[in-house]
Design a protein around this motif. Sequence first.
Motif, short mmCIF file in Angstrom:
data_model
loop_
_atom_site.label_atom_id
_atom_site.label_comp_id
_atom_site.label_asym_id
_atom_site.label_seq_id
_atom_site.Cartn_x
_atom_site.Cartn_y
_atom_site.Cartn_z
N PHE A 4 0.85 -1.19 0.00
CA PHE A 4 0.00 0.00 0.00
C PHE A 4 0.88 1.23 0.00
CE2 PHE A 4 0.63 -1.50 4.31
CZ PHE A 4 0.98 -0.37 5.03
N GLN A 5 0.30 2.38 -0.37
CA GLN A 5 1.03 3.65 -0.32
C GLN A 5 0.72 4.32 1.01
OE1 GLN A 5 -1.00 5.01 -3.94
NE2 GLN A 5 -1.75 6.78 -2.80
N TRP A 6 1.73 4.97 1.59
CA TRP A 6 1.60 5.53 2.93
C TRP A 6 2.47 6.78 3.04
CZ3 TRP A 6 5.00 6.48 6.98
CH2 TRP A 6 4.42 6.71 8.24
N ARG A 7 2.00 7.75 3.79
CA ARG A 7 2.81 8.93 4.10
C ARG A 7 2.57 9.32 5.55
NH1 ARG A 7 -0.12 13.95 0.84
NH2 ARG A 7 -2.25 13.54 1.51
N GLU A 8 3.58 9.93 6.15
CA GLU A 8 3.54 10.26 7.57
C GLU A 8 2.54 11.35 7.87
OE1 GLU A 8 6.64 11.52 11.17
OE2 GLU A 8 7.36 11.01 9.17
N PHE A 14 4.38 10.15 -0.67
CA PHE A 14 3.94 8.76 -0.50
C PHE A 14 5.08 7.80 -0.80
CE2 PHE A 14 -0.32 10.61 -1.07
CZ PHE A 14 -1.02 9.94 -0.07
N ASP A 15 5.21 6.77 0.04
CA ASP A 15 6.10 5.66 -0.23
C ASP A 15 5.29 4.37 -0.25
OD1 ASP A 15 8.91 6.50 -0.50
OD2 ASP A 15 8.61 7.39 1.47
N TYR A 17 4.77 0.57 0.97
CA TYR A 17 5.02 -0.23 2.16
C TYR A 17 4.60 -1.67 1.90
CZ TYR A 17 5.60 -0.54 7.29
OH TYR A 17 6.04 -0.82 8.56
N GLN A 31 7.59 -6.28 7.73
CA GLN A 31 7.09 -4.96 7.40
C GLN A 31 8.28 -4.08 7.04
OE1 GLN A 31 4.38 -3.30 10.36
NE2 GLN A 31 4.18 -5.30 11.32
N PHE A 33 9.61 -0.55 4.16
CA PHE A 33 9.37 0.34 3.04
C PHE A 33 10.02 -0.23 1.78
CE2 PHE A 33 8.65 3.54 6.38
CZ PHE A 33 7.49 4.11 5.90
N ASP A 40 6.70 10.91 -5.00
CA ASP A 40 5.53 10.08 -4.71
C ASP A 40 5.64 8.72 -5.40
OD1 ASP A 40 3.98 11.58 -2.95
OD2 ASP A 40 3.18 12.82 -4.56
#
Length: 288
Positions: A4-8, A14-15, A17, A31, A33, A40
């Motif tokens: 999935f894509q995730w950002r803090e 977006f990175d 994961y 788990q 990155f 992005d």
Amino acid sequence: HLVFQWREDAASDFDVYYMRSSDFGDTWDTQFFVTANDTDSLYPDVAARGEYVHICFQDDWPGNYDIMYKRINGYGAGSIDQNLRMTYSSTISCYPRIAVSLTGMTVNIVYEDYETSYWQVYFKHIYDYGAGTFQTNRLTSGSSWNGLPDIAFSTAAAPDDEYCYIVYNTQWPGNREIMYKRLTSWGQPGYATYTARLTYSDTESYCNSLAFDGAYNNIHITYHDDWPGNNDIMYRKLTLLGGGGFTGQRVSWGSGDSINGDVASSGNWAHIVWSDDTSGNYEIYWKY
């Protein structure tokens, strides 16, 4: 295997994961990155076969969105041992989907690209379990938009594991319709193509998904269409390893919008999930 894509936070990029469970989803023991750059990384997809986990996504670090590929060894518990940039166009390449052949030797990626002044569906074939060379083929042509592809491989016994299946949207009839292709020879150069138009409505058909049924050698496809007056989930089944005719039916009948369906198969069953706002807000529905 989950990507999935995730950002803090809203200011971060977006990175991608990756997570893995080895006990049917009860716990998640890997788990990390997949990307860690300052651009992005979006719309990841994952496929696994044998020792390797294969991931594709789009990233704009080259200056525009291009398609990237990474391979994780050790059944997803190891490290990234392949890292490839798959496209080098000066236009946008986006929305990739990935599939792996039954033996694991062939990795195929489909995506849409604006390279010809119109959005078209392109196809990458990677040899040697994702570690070899790759080739590019354009699957659509014309002056209409083609995009949002999905892809699956046959899991039938050899030699019927050669088939690669692709479903996508097209605008060429004047409204969005669902198109289907079957490639022979695992998508290697020289493959033959069987093409079918799956919808003939004068409304919009969206968000296609497909799955191969290894027990009965059928292809299951879902999408949503607004011909009932609101969006509802529709279904198509192609027989004879995806090379025969097809049947179809309407899956949802709610008073709200039923959208963004996805399909998976098990034995003689097609399992379909979608989002539906008949209750007043969007909830997840399941039917088989």
